[in-house]
Design an enzyme around this catalytic site. Structure first.
Site, PDB file in Angstrom:
ATOM      1  N   TYR A 470      45.332  44.063  38.609  1.00 39.57           N
ATOM      2  CA  TYR A 470      45.306  42.704  37.968  1.00 39.57           C
ATOM      3  C   TYR A 470      43.830  43.118  37.603  1.00 39.57           C
ATOM      4  O   TYR A 470      43.428  41.563  38.067  1.00 39.57           O
ATOM      5  CB  TYR A 470      45.725  41.505  38.596  1.00 39.57           C
ATOM      6  CG  TYR A 470      47.884  42.003  38.848  1.00 39.57           C
ATOM      7  CD1 TYR A 470      48.559  42.536  38.105  1.00 39.57           C
ATOM      8  CD2 TYR A 470      47.823  41.281  39.597  1.00 39.57           C
ATOM      9  CE1 TYR A 470      49.704  42.742  38.001  1.00 39.57           C
ATOM     10  CE2 TYR A 470      49.356  41.558  40.222  1.00 39.57           C
ATOM     11  CZ  TYR A 470      50.313  42.315  39.378  1.00 39.57           C
ATOM     12  OH  TYR A 470      51.602  41.919  39.297  1.00 39.57           O
ATOM     13  N   HIS A 471      43.201  43.878  37.231  1.00 40.06           N
ATOM     14  CA  HIS A 471      41.790  43.661  37.294  1.00 40.06           C
ATOM     15  C   HIS A 471      41.284  44.473  36.407  1.00 40.06           C
ATOM     16  O   HIS A 471      40.197  45.017  36.301  1.00 40.06           O
ATOM     17  CB  HIS A 471      41.466  44.724  38.523  1.00 40.06           C
ATOM     18  CG  HIS A 471      40.828  44.279  39.845  1.00 40.06           C
ATOM     19  ND1 HIS A 471      41.274  45.224  40.716  1.00 40.06           N
ATOM     20  CD2 HIS A 471      41.296  42.921  40.228  1.00 40.06           C
ATOM     21  CE1 HIS A 471      41.471  44.390  42.021  1.00 40.06           C
ATOM     22  NE2 HIS A 471      41.782  43.061  41.751  1.00 40.06           N
ATOM     23  N   ALA A 472      42.259  44.100  34.783  1.00 35.45           N
ATOM     24  CA  ALA A 472      41.885  44.946  33.917  1.00 35.45           C
ATOM     25  C   ALA A 472      40.354  44.309  33.095  1.00 35.45           C
ATOM     26  O   ALA A 472      39.944  42.689  33.350  1.00 35.45           O
ATOM     27  CB  ALA A 472      42.534  45.176  32.817  1.00 35.45           C
TER      28      ALA A 472
END
Length: 533
Positions: A470-472
């Protein structure tokens, strides 16, 4: 139509910072628009409450992703849908990244984003429980802390890490060397300290700041090449709001490029195929996306240690909840991961290229749209990811209808660099759990299992059993070239009065979790917007 000086789209980690700082001048009017509702549920304040929030569509967006594994596994990328955005539903880990990450931004042609500029920003922003130092801040609006009470299993994991040559540290952000210690987290007195709590709620009384919730922005309005406002949708009704100075998109790496594309700003062929008129042919909107893919290992324990006993059934969760309400302590007061390590996959590297997160708990397989489940038998888990992946994915709209699904392609391990580093990382993770004293607590590897040995088996296990970080980043990346989506001051090329301030502007990945860097970048962007830089 109502007019504000600034319209900020998205009340997440960046948007809350912007709203707070831009409204400091009482003569400046600011509208903050959030697609989700207010952050009123007690589960947000409870750190481990995120396990229930992430599966609830009232508090989180669930974006389906193109199949990522050989088995066709369905995956959804989750983002916060409430005031505070993902900072209200995340694992609360506070990692700033390395000096070299920020200096790389300058090397790529983005002046003003190097470490010598950004470290003072972090220091102004932070209220670190460890106190002020040359590398920490105290007295700022954002509280960060470490584990208040050591867990025996965590102590043994840290001891195993020191056995591998990693330095034990109280502050993982104070060094860029190989290191291990308790996670720094956005937690105070056993409660989550979200971006909304730090930057928005203390100033919500300002008459020049308007906060609108349950309102989706469907497009940016433009006239003669300038952004003049936004179109919104709330309870089935559309309305337009005008901006006298700027529209600032802070909706994140998924929603921000979606809004741009719906507004006619993006790759021309993508827009035409979706039935959107082309305003600006910006080829990299939605592209150049990088994301962390987490390898997962889980182990069964000999002894009844860790959090499984307290969290594996509704009754046990209720008892833990009662303890938490009475004392603000126990497993529900902890961040998602208690222990973090940064290490090298090859000894000759100049700095760590991998991160390991450890929790004294083991989880059931993810079910999209459902809350995270905990195994009944005691276990321990580790998540590891390549700090700076090079493979790029992307996303694009499929229709001019704002409610139509996106096409998101992750492209995990899509480069030779990522596959090589990934397999070495996985083997190093196993080595940690095979090192005393934690090795003496383990009876078996339960995930992915000891049969996984070959390089391709490891990559497949990362795809089949791993998790999204969840670090795009990168979908509206900054840069000096004409084809870069935003310039080094985060202004959208081709449209005046429009800026992007969120993790989508990062052209490369920072070495760690994203929440801290995003808030610091928004703080810095506020200075640029106000002409104070």
């Amino acid at each position: 139509m109502t007019t504000f000086d600034y319209i900020v789209v998205g009340a997440g980690s960046a948007g809350c910072v912007l709203a707070g700082r831009l409204s400091e001048d009482p003569g400046t009017t600011v509208l903050l628009i959030e697609a989700g509702g207010r952050d009123a549920t007690p589960l947000i304040k409870m750190p481990k409450g995120f396990g229930k929030l992430l599966g609830d569509p009232r508090f989180a967006w669930h974006y389906p992703v193109e199949p990522v594994s050989p088995t066709g596994k369905v995956e959804h990328w989750v983002r916060g849908r409430t005031l505070g955005g993902s900072s209200s539903v995340n694992g609360m880990v506070y990692n700033r990244g390395d000096r070299a990450d920020y200096d790389e931004l300058e090397r790529l042609g983005n002046p003003g984003w190097g470490w010598d500029t950004m470290l003072p920003v972090f220091q102004q922003m932070e209220d670190n429980a460890l106190g002020a130092s040359e590398v920490r801040g105290a007295g700022g609006p954002l509280h960060v802390s470490t584990a208040p009470k050591p867990e025996p299993l965590c102590e043994e994991a840290i001891a195993a890490g020191t056995g591998l040559g990693w330095s034990r540290t109280d502050d993982l952000n104070a060094s860029d060397d190989e290191r291990i210690g308790y996670a720094m987290a956005t937690i105070k007195d056993g409660q989550r300290f979200s971006a909304a709590r730090a930057f928005l709620h203390p100033v919500a009384h300002r008459p020049n700041l308007t906060v609108t919730v349950d309102t989706v922005v469907t497009k940016v309005l433009t006239e003669n090449g300038r952004a003049v406002g936004v179109r919104t949708r709330s309870k089935g009704q559309e309305s337009d709001v005008l901006a006298g100075r700027e529209v600032i998109l802070s909706a994140g790496s998924i929603a921000t490029p979606k809004i741009l594309q719906l507004s006619g700003i993006g790759p021309a062929e993508t827009l035409k195929s979706a039935g959107v008129d082309v305003l600006v042919d910006s080829p990299h909107v939605g592209g150049r996306m990088r994301e962390h893919r987490c390898f997962v290992v889980q182990y069964r324990l000999k002894d009844n240690l860790g959090y499984n006993k307290a969290l594996s059934t509704p009754l046990r969760q209720a008892l833990s909840g009662m303890r938490y309400m009475a004392t603000r302590s126990g497993p529900l007061a902890a961040p998602a991961f208690d222990v973090i390590a940064f290490f090298k996959t090859r000894p000759e590297l100049p700095r760590p290229d991998a991160q390991l997160l450890i929790a004294p708990v083991s989880l059931l397989p993810d079910v999209p749209g459902k809350e995270t489940g905990v195994e009944r038998e005691p276990g321990v888990m580790g998540l590891g990811y390549i700090l700076r992946p090079t493979a790029e994915g992307g996303l694009h709209i499929t229709s001019a209808d704002p409610e139509a699904p996106l096409t998101i392609t992750a492209n995990y391990y899509g480069s030779e660099h990522d596959r090589t580093v990934g397999t070495a990382l996985f083997r190093r993770m196993r080595e940690l759990f095979e090192t005393e004293p934690i090795a003496g607590r383990i009876t078996a590897e339960t995930l992915p299992g000891p049969a996984v040995q070959a390089d391709q088996e490891i990559i497949d296990a990362g795809l089949d059993h791993g998790r999204c970080g969840y670090h795009a980043v990168g979908t509206c990346a900054m840069g000096p070239a004409d084809e870069d989506v935003v310039d080094p001051e985060l202004r959208v090329r081709g449209v005046e009065g429009l800026r992007v301030v969120d993790c989508s502007v990062m052209p490369t990945m920072v070495s760690g979790n994203l929440n801290a860097p995003v808030m610091a970048m928004a703080w810095r962007a506020s200075d640029l917007i106000l002409g104070q830089a």
